[in-house]
Design a protein around this motif. Structure first.
Motif, PDB file in Angstrom:
ATOM      1  N   GLU A  48      -6.925   3.668  -6.910  1.00  0.00           N
ATOM      2  CA  GLU A  48      -6.435   2.697  -7.894  1.00  0.00           C
ATOM      3  C   GLU A  48      -5.705   1.554  -7.220  1.00  0.00           C
ATOM      4  O   GLU A  48      -5.221   1.668  -6.106  1.00  0.00           O
ATOM      5  N   TRP A  49      -5.635   0.449  -7.937  1.00  0.00           N
ATOM      6  CA  TRP A  49      -4.872  -0.717  -7.523  1.00  0.00           C
ATOM      7  C   TRP A  49      -4.538  -1.519  -8.765  1.00  0.00           C
ATOM      8  O   TRP A  49      -5.169  -1.382  -9.809  1.00  0.00           O
ATOM      9  N   ASP A  50      -3.510  -2.314  -8.653  1.00  0.00           N
ATOM     10  CA  ASP A  50      -3.159  -3.259  -9.707  1.00  0.00           C
ATOM     11  C   ASP A  50      -2.677  -4.525  -9.020  1.00  0.00           C
ATOM     12  O   ASP A  50      -2.861  -4.688  -7.825  1.00  0.00           O
ATOM     13  N   ARG A  51      -2.041  -5.392  -9.744  1.00  0.00           N
ATOM     14  CA  ARG A  51      -1.611  -6.676  -9.161  1.00  0.00           C
ATOM     15  C   ARG A  51      -0.463  -6.536  -8.171  1.00  0.00           C
ATOM     16  O   ARG A  51      -0.150  -7.473  -7.448  1.00  0.00           O
ATOM     17  N   GLU A  52       0.184  -5.374  -8.140  1.00  0.00           N
ATOM     18  CA  GLU A  52       1.348  -5.204  -7.284  1.00  0.00           C
ATOM     19  C   GLU A  52       1.148  -4.261  -6.113  1.00  0.00           C
ATOM     20  O   GLU A  52       1.829  -4.382  -5.099  1.00  0.00           O
ATOM     21  N   ARG A  53       0.232  -3.279  -6.263  1.00  0.00           N
ATOM     22  CA  ARG A  53       0.067  -2.332  -5.167  1.00  0.00           C
ATOM     23  C   ARG A  53      -1.313  -1.687  -5.173  1.00  0.00           C
ATOM     24  O   ARG A  53      -1.996  -1.671  -6.207  1.00  0.00           O
ATOM     25  N   LEU A  54      -1.655  -1.152  -4.027  1.00  0.00           N
ATOM     26  CA  LEU A  54      -2.918  -0.457  -3.832  1.00  0.00           C
ATOM     27  C   LEU A  54      -2.576   0.966  -3.381  1.00  0.00           C
ATOM     28  O   LEU A  54      -1.712   1.140  -2.528  1.00  0.00           O
ATOM     29  N   THR A  55      -3.236   1.937  -3.960  1.00  0.00           N
ATOM     30  CA  THR A  55      -2.982   3.336  -3.607  1.00  0.00           C
ATOM     31  C   THR A  55      -4.142   3.855  -2.769  1.00  0.00           C
ATOM     32  O   THR A  55      -5.297   3.678  -3.127  1.00  0.00           O
ATOM     33  N   VAL A  56      -3.807   4.498  -1.638  1.00  0.00           N
ATOM     34  CA  VAL A  56      -4.803   5.055  -0.722  1.00  0.00           C
ATOM     35  C   VAL A  56      -4.659   6.572  -0.717  1.00  0.00           C
ATOM     36  O   VAL A  56      -3.547   7.105  -0.697  1.00  0.00           O
ATOM     37  N   ASP A  57      -5.798   7.258  -0.725  1.00  0.00           N
ATOM     38  CA  ASP A  57      -5.803   8.719  -0.622  1.00  0.00           C
ATOM     39  C   ASP A  57      -5.055   9.108   0.641  1.00  0.00           C
ATOM     40  O   ASP A  57      -5.340   8.623   1.750  1.00  0.00           O
ATOM     41  N   ALA A  58      -4.072   9.994   0.538  1.00  0.00           N
ATOM     42  CA  ALA A  58      -3.222  10.383   1.670  1.00  0.00           C
ATOM     43  C   ALA A  58      -4.028  10.931   2.839  1.00  0.00           C
ATOM     44  O   ALA A  58      -3.614  10.803   4.000  1.00  0.00           O
ATOM     45  N   ALA A  59      -5.175  11.532   2.610  1.00  0.00           N
ATOM     46  CA  ALA A  59      -5.998  12.067   3.678  1.00  0.00           C
ATOM     47  C   ALA A  59      -6.543  10.985   4.609  1.00  0.00           C
ATOM     48  O   ALA A  59      -6.937  11.271   5.748  1.00  0.00           O
ATOM     49  N   PHE A  60      -6.553   9.734   4.176  1.00  0.00           N
ATOM     50  CA  PHE A  60      -7.087   8.632   4.978  1.00  0.00           C
ATOM     51  C   PHE A  60      -5.995   7.846   5.697  1.00  0.00           C
ATOM     52  O   PHE A  60      -6.300   6.943   6.477  1.00  0.00           O
ATOM     53  N   VAL A  61      -4.745   8.161   5.447  1.00  0.00           N
ATOM     54  CA  VAL A  61      -3.639   7.414   6.053  1.00  0.00           C
ATOM     55  C   VAL A  61      -3.445   7.868   7.479  1.00  0.00           C
ATOM     56  O   VAL A  61      -3.316   9.064   7.767  1.00  0.00           O
ATOM     57  N   GLU A  62      -3.433   6.922   8.407  1.00  0.00           N
ATOM     58  CA  GLU A  62      -3.208   7.226   9.825  1.00  0.00           C
ATOM     59  C   GLU A  62      -1.754   7.086  10.174  1.00  0.00           C
ATOM     60  O   GLU A  62      -1.055   6.250   9.721  1.00  0.00           O
ATOM     61  N   VAL A 106       0.847  -1.193   0.000  1.00  0.00           N
ATOM     62  CA  VAL A 106       0.000   0.000   0.000  1.00  0.00           C
ATOM     63  C   VAL A 106       0.879   1.239   0.000  1.00  0.00           C
ATOM     64  O   VAL A 106       1.824   1.347   0.785  1.00  0.00           O
ATOM     65  N   VAL A 107       0.551   2.166  -0.899  1.00  0.00           N
ATOM     66  CA  VAL A 107       1.215   3.473  -0.943  1.00  0.00           C
ATOM     67  C   VAL A 107       0.137   4.550  -0.902  1.00  0.00           C
ATOM     68  O   VAL A 107      -1.003   4.311  -1.290  1.00  0.00           O
ATOM     69  N   SER A 108       0.531   5.734  -0.441  1.00  0.00           N
ATOM     70  CA  SER A 108      -0.426   6.836  -0.409  1.00  0.00           C
ATOM     71  C   SER A 108      -0.355   7.604  -1.719  1.00  0.00           C
ATOM     72  O   SER A 108       0.609   7.464  -2.486  1.00  0.00           O
ATOM     73  N   THR A 109      -1.332   8.439  -1.967  1.00  0.00           N
ATOM     74  CA  THR A 109      -1.313   9.275  -3.172  1.00  0.00           C
ATOM     75  C   THR A 109      -0.179  10.281  -3.119  1.00  0.00           C
ATOM     76  O   THR A 109       0.196  10.840  -4.143  1.00  0.00           O
ATOM     77  N   ALA A 110       0.422  10.475  -1.919  1.00  0.00           N
ATOM     78  CA  ALA A 110       1.586  11.354  -1.770  1.00  0.00           C
ATOM     79  C   ALA A 110       2.889  10.606  -2.021  1.00  0.00           C
ATOM     80  O   ALA A 110       3.972  11.187  -1.947  1.00  0.00           O
TER      81      ALA A 110
END
Length: 147
Positions: free
Chosen positions: A133-147, A91-95
């Motif tokens: 977005e996501w693909d077979r290798e990673r999922l991207t999370v909106d940075a505002a939701f990352v704790e 998981v990576v953030s949009t940032a």
């Protein structure tokens, strides 16, 4: 892919109750690599298997997950996913920050929620609408939701 789990016996004739993890298991006849053959399904969640002939055998299946190969599932439309496809993704953030790994996808009635484990072991959850977005290798999370 896990489609259901046996929750217990139903009646004395060998039927079992299922907890479904999808919409329907009726499209499949063979589960667990051919170990269980579905012969009847009532109300979508009461099943009879050819190999299970009495209540004792049905009770012995309690906790058994019903699986089918991934390629036995129907193809997905754009934007659809199977929960199992998200498990284990980085998981990576949009940032651009590395966030952690997807460890679960739950649905408590209002839509899917993704559980993410950070390197520290701490977990947090985000609604699926926070995943642009996501693909077979990673999922991207909106940075505002990352704790």
């Amino acid at each position: 892919m896990v489609l259901a789990v046996v929750t217990g016996a139903h009646g004395i004739g060998g039927e079992v109750r299922l907890k479904l993890f999808g919409e329907d298991v009726a499209a499949h006849r063979s589960f667990n690599g051919g170990a269980l053959t579905l012969t009847k399904l009532r109300d979508g969640s009461i099943a009879r298997f050819a190999e299970v002939t009495d209540r004792n055998a049905a009770e012995a299946l309690r906790g058994t997950y019903l699986t089918v190969p991934r390629d036995a599932l129907p193809p997905l439309a754009e934007g659809e996913y199977y929960h199992a496809d998200l498990l284990g993704l980085a998981v990576v953030s949009t940032a651009g920050e590395a966030v952690g790994t997807v460890v679960a996808v739950e649905n408590f009635g209002a839509g899917d929620v993704v559980e993410i484990r950070r390197e520290s072991g701490r977990t947090f959850m985000v609604p699926i609408h926070a995943v642009p977005e996501w693909d077979r290798e990673r999922l991207t999370v909106d940075a505002a939701f990352v704790e």
